[in-house]
Scaffold this active site. Structure first.
Site, PDB file in Angstrom:
ATOM      1  N   CYS A  94      10.353  12.411  26.292  1.00 48.83           N
ATOM      2  CA  CYS A  94      11.572  13.546  25.719  1.00 48.83           C
ATOM      3  C   CYS A  94      12.804  12.688  25.392  1.00 48.83           C
ATOM      4  O   CYS A  94      12.948  11.822  24.210  1.00 48.83           O
ATOM      5  CB  CYS A  94      11.781  14.484  26.700  1.00 48.83           C
ATOM      6  SG  CYS A  94      12.633  15.946  25.712  1.00 48.83           S
ATOM      7  N   HIS A 193       6.812  16.552  29.796  1.00 51.34           N
ATOM      8  CA  HIS A 193       7.359  16.432  31.193  1.00 51.34           C
ATOM      9  C   HIS A 193       6.077  16.983  31.915  1.00 51.34           C
ATOM     10  O   HIS A 193       5.324  17.343  31.420  1.00 51.34           O
ATOM     11  CB  HIS A 193       8.389  17.310  31.292  1.00 51.34           C
ATOM     12  CG  HIS A 193       9.912  16.821  30.355  1.00 51.34           C
ATOM     13  ND1 HIS A 193      10.669  15.768  31.003  1.00 51.34           N
ATOM     14  CD2 HIS A 193      10.606  17.473  29.533  1.00 51.34           C
ATOM     15  CE1 HIS A 193      11.615  15.796  30.161  1.00 51.34           C
ATOM     16  NE2 HIS A 193      11.813  16.689  29.356  1.00 51.34           N
TER      17      HIS A 193
END
Ligand code: GLN
Length: 248
Positions: A94, A193
């Site tokens: 990310c 994630h």
């Protein structure tokens, strides 16, 4: 045989327990009798490109990214470029993914320069993409995780997607791509994630095998032929399968 992992900004870029990716690399190395050392590399710390085999950078809010961006440029950029040129394997999650690219532009503010190691650019959109993600890789294998980002990432010619999105938004919610892998096959970015690697053991082994081969060559591949403990394999595989079932 020893695997040296540089964990960049562990105190600043650790959104949703992304440090679990480092733990997964350590466990799957140690299970094969490979020593693993984790070197935290924070603001102002020096990264020694010849001393590392794997570099990890987790996710973070815009504020953390702005904080580390200046340090990346001042204290890490040359070493990261030299490490990438050596073939050191890198994984960015990310915000860490965005900082491996050319730049990340938060919503209504100036772009934050990235390292430019991954040929991609990111501009924050008005909507946050939040939810579980299932990615199908080119070989048909799957990756599971979850995403929480407003960044919309566009891939350049120098990368290929990590995979295509079966569930979720991925890079930008438009072109069906998720993540990025450099042409060299050594630099990885993804929005997943989870943390990612403990639920995706095949990717962990892909990264581990490539990381070991840089310093140990064929001996690294031989070490990877050693299976991990049945208990660890069963645990990680069942986590993957469970996530697939929950996100059918
Ligand atoms: N701040 C970035 C975004 O919102 C990255 C967020 C994250 O690392 N989860 O797109």
């Amino acid at each position: 045989m020893k695997l040296v992992i540089a964990h960049l900004y562990p105190a600043h870029l650790n959104m949703y327990g992304d440090r679990g990716n480092v733990l997964a690399m350590v466990h799957r190395a140690q299970c094969r009798g490979i020593e693993a050392e984790v070197v935290p590399v924070g603001p102002g710390d020096t990264l020694v490109p010849e001393a590392v085999d794997f570099v990890f950078m987790g996710g973070g809010q815009d504020a953390q990214q702005m904080l580390v961006a200046d340090d990346l440029a001042r204290h890490k950029a040359d070493a990261m470029r030299q490490a990438a040129e050596r073939g050191v394997v890198m994984l960015g999650i990310c915000g860490g993914y965005q900082m491996l690219g050319h730049y990340y532009q938060p919503y209504d503010s100036d772009p934050i320069p990235g390292l430019g190691l991954l040929d991609c650019t990111t501009v924050a959109g008005p909507e946050r993409f939040i939810g579980n993600v299932v990615v199908v890789r080119p070989d048909g294998s799957t990756l599971v995780g979850f995403e929480n980002h407003s960044g919309l990432t566009t891939l350049g010619q120098g990368v290929v997607p990590l995979g295509t999105v079966k569930l979720g938004k991925g890079n930008n919610g438009q072109d069906g791509s998720e993540g990025a892998v450099s042409a060299s096959g050594t630099l990885y970015g993804t929005y997943l994630h989870g943390s990612l690697l403990p639920k995706n053991p095949s990717l962990t082994d892909e990264l581990l095998g490539k990381a070991l081969s840089v310093r140990y060559g064929e001996a690294g591949a031989v070490a990877m032929q050693q299976p991990v403990s049945p208990a660890l394999q069963a645990l990680e595989t069942s986590a993957h399968q469970r996530a697939l079932v929950l996100n059918r």
